[in-house]
Design a protein around this motif. Structure first.
Motif, PDB file in Angstrom:
ATOM      1  N   MET A   1       0.851  -1.193   0.000  1.00  0.00           N
ATOM      2  CA  MET A   1       0.000   0.000   0.000  1.00  0.00           C
ATOM      3  C   MET A   1       0.876   1.227   0.000  1.00  0.00           C
ATOM      4  O   MET A   1       1.787   1.356   0.797  1.00  0.00           O
ATOM      5  CB  MET A   1      -0.898   0.011   1.239  1.00  0.00           C
ATOM      6  CG  MET A   1      -1.748   1.276   1.383  1.00  0.00           C
ATOM      7  SD  MET A   1      -2.843   1.213   2.818  1.00  0.00           S
ATOM      8  CE  MET A   1      -1.668   1.253   4.152  1.00  0.00           C
ATOM      9  N   LEU A  42     -10.613  -2.059   1.137  1.00  0.00           N
ATOM     10  CA  LEU A  42      -9.289  -1.784   0.571  1.00  0.00           C
ATOM     11  C   LEU A  42      -8.471  -3.065   0.471  1.00  0.00           C
ATOM     12  O   LEU A  42      -7.837  -3.343  -0.553  1.00  0.00           O
ATOM     13  CB  LEU A  42      -8.570  -0.758   1.444  1.00  0.00           C
ATOM     14  CG  LEU A  42      -7.168  -0.344   1.000  1.00  0.00           C
ATOM     15  CD1 LEU A  42      -7.200   0.377  -0.333  1.00  0.00           C
ATOM     16  CD2 LEU A  42      -6.515   0.535   2.075  1.00  0.00           C
ATOM     17  N   LEU A  54      -8.070   4.880  -0.826  1.00  0.00           N
ATOM     18  CA  LEU A  54      -8.892   5.097   0.354  1.00  0.00           C
ATOM     19  C   LEU A  54      -8.631   6.506   0.869  1.00  0.00           C
ATOM     20  O   LEU A  54      -7.473   6.886   1.121  1.00  0.00           O
ATOM     21  CB  LEU A  54      -8.578   4.069   1.440  1.00  0.00           C
ATOM     22  CG  LEU A  54      -9.416   4.144   2.722  1.00  0.00           C
ATOM     23  CD1 LEU A  54      -9.614   2.745   3.314  1.00  0.00           C
ATOM     24  CD2 LEU A  54      -8.792   5.046   3.772  1.00  0.00           C
ATOM     25  N   ALA A  96      -2.694  -0.582  -3.510  1.00  0.00           N
ATOM     26  CA  ALA A  96      -3.549   0.086  -2.523  1.00  0.00           C
ATOM     27  C   ALA A  96      -2.911   1.416  -2.131  1.00  0.00           C
ATOM     28  O   ALA A  96      -1.732   1.482  -1.802  1.00  0.00           O
ATOM     29  CB  ALA A  96      -3.744  -0.797  -1.296  1.00  0.00           C
ATOM     30  N   THR A  98      -3.538   5.205   0.144  1.00  0.00           N
ATOM     31  CA  THR A  98      -4.317   5.872   1.187  1.00  0.00           C
ATOM     32  C   THR A  98      -3.936   7.342   1.236  1.00  0.00           C
ATOM     33  O   THR A  98      -2.804   7.723   0.921  1.00  0.00           O
ATOM     34  CB  THR A  98      -4.058   5.266   2.579  1.00  0.00           C
ATOM     35  OG1 THR A  98      -2.675   5.440   2.918  1.00  0.00           O
ATOM     36  CG2 THR A  98      -4.419   3.799   2.628  1.00  0.00           C
TER      37      THR A  98
END
Length: 395
Positions: A1, A42, A54, A96, A98
């Motif tokens: 991520m 996620l 996200l 992923a 964020t």
């Protein structure tokens, strides 16, 4: 991520930075909300290498509570630790992303095949990013009364979920904070944990409330008598903390440990009453209005989601998960389930749409090849009266 901003310590979130560049400016999905449901979605999408972003405002419904319970493998940890552990695990998946920020608007484009998401970051900057699908994991916000002492002690001896916090206050002197209509139902819900109960109905012991209570819980008054519940109808002026149940700290390796809080309830008249903890029933509302603003239907104040179609809303391509949606279940295991359910359905839906495009493109190429061959045939074949005429192309 890839953390587009630096995540801070377990207890807070860091400031914002610019979005990292990507080859494709459009994500497969954008998840709005970084609680358990959003993190679950996620993870599920990252597992199948979907490019997913996200966006997390850093505000959580269970933020005030001391510990998170009834989550197998994480029973007794703080909510902040759980979110940190989830992010740390998801960080091993390269698709992923964020970012910390607050989504202010979502615009549907091209017949709901693209969504533009406007976000304000913690440093005040703004930007818009795009996705093929949207997952609303925006949660709920409890509407607490203005009575002094309730907001300040919320989640720390004053709770609304027996599964989340009740066991830590078992066999203690308990107070109920609710209207008279709800008192008997709350007693029934907590009866295996507490027997010394006072219902602080705060002036709602009225003929109208009694009629409503009888309708929702026939023989409610007799039930309260059976369980020796006292109804206290005086108006509450203040709730005072006398003892902090988090001191001394319990062994953090234990899933549960008693919390010995102590409060006094002051009234507008008469003597105060002491209680060790409170089980409450207060209303709630959507934490964010972005779903409603873009046209998502609300059922009973919840984002309407179709459980037979991956929790999609009335807007194609937009899903609602966790506490915010209309299945009316509000706990962490449920949030995790809804996140995974939507992740699976959304991934398959994207794959179906891609396969349709691929097959349509292939059919177009085949048709073009066919037309080219037909043109050559007709040009070289000549007319039906020619001696070398070989007939029609289709034969």
């Amino acid at each position: 991520m890839k953390s587009i901003i630096a995540l801070s310590t377990l207890l807070s979130l860091a400031g914002a930075a610019a979005l990292a560049p990507r080859d494709d400016p459009t994500y497969d999905a954008i998840i709005i909300g970084g609680g358990p449901s959003g993190l679950s979605a996620l993870s599920g999408l990252a597992r199948v290498r979907r490019n997913v972003l996200l966006i997390d405002s850093g505000e959580y419904r269970n933020g005030p509570t001391r510990h998170m319970h009834d989550v197998i493998g994480f029973d007794g940890v703080t909510p902040a630790y759980y979110r940190w552990a989830a992010r740390e695990q998801i960080s091993h998946y390269e698709t992923a992303y964020t970012v910390n920020g607050t989504v202010t608007n979502i615009e549907a484009l091209n017949n709901n095949t693209q969504f533009n998401v406007a976000t304000t970051y913690l440093n005040g900057t703004e930007s818009t990013v795009s996705a093929r699908k949207i997952i609303l994991a925006t949660g709920l916000r409890d509407i607490l009364p203005s009575t002094p002492g309730i907001q300040e002690n919320w989640g720390k001896g004053i709770f609304w979920c027996p599964w989340c916090d009740g066991h830590e206050h078992e066999d203690q002197a308990l107070g109920l904070l609710a209207d008279l209509e709800e008192a008997a139902g709350l007693v029934r819900e907590i009866s295996t944990l507490n027997s010394d109960i006072i219902a602080f109905v705060n002036g709602t012991d009225t003929p109208e409330q009694r009629a409503a209570a009888e309708k929702s819980f026939p023989q409610w008054e007799k039930y309260l008598q059976i369980h020796n519940v006292t109804v206290e109808n005086r108006t509450i002026a203040r709730v005072n903390r006398l003892k902090d149940g988090s001191e001394p700290p319990a062994d953090p390796s234990l899933p549960t440990a008693p919390e010995y809080d102590l409060f006094s309830v002051d009234f507008t008249e008469g003597e105060p009453v002491e209680r060790a903890a409170f089980f409450s029933s207060f209303p709630d509302t959507q934490k964010s209005d972005v779903g409603e603003k873009m046209g998502v239907t609300l059922y009973g104040g919840r984002l309407a989601a179709d459980g037979t179609k991956g929790l999609v809303t009335n807007i194609p391509g937009v899903y609602a998960i966790g506490d915010a949606n209309s299945d009316n279940v509000t706990n962490v295991p449920h949030a995790l389930f809804t996140g995974k359910r939507t992740a699976v359905y959304l991934h398959v839906q994207l794959a179906r749409e891609q396969s349709d495009r691929e097959l349509a493109a292939n059919a177009t190429v085949t048709r073009r090849e066919e037309l080219d061959l037909r043109s050559v045939w007709e040009e070289m074949n000549g007319h039906s009266r020619d001696i070398l005429y070989a007939g029609e192309f289709d034969q």
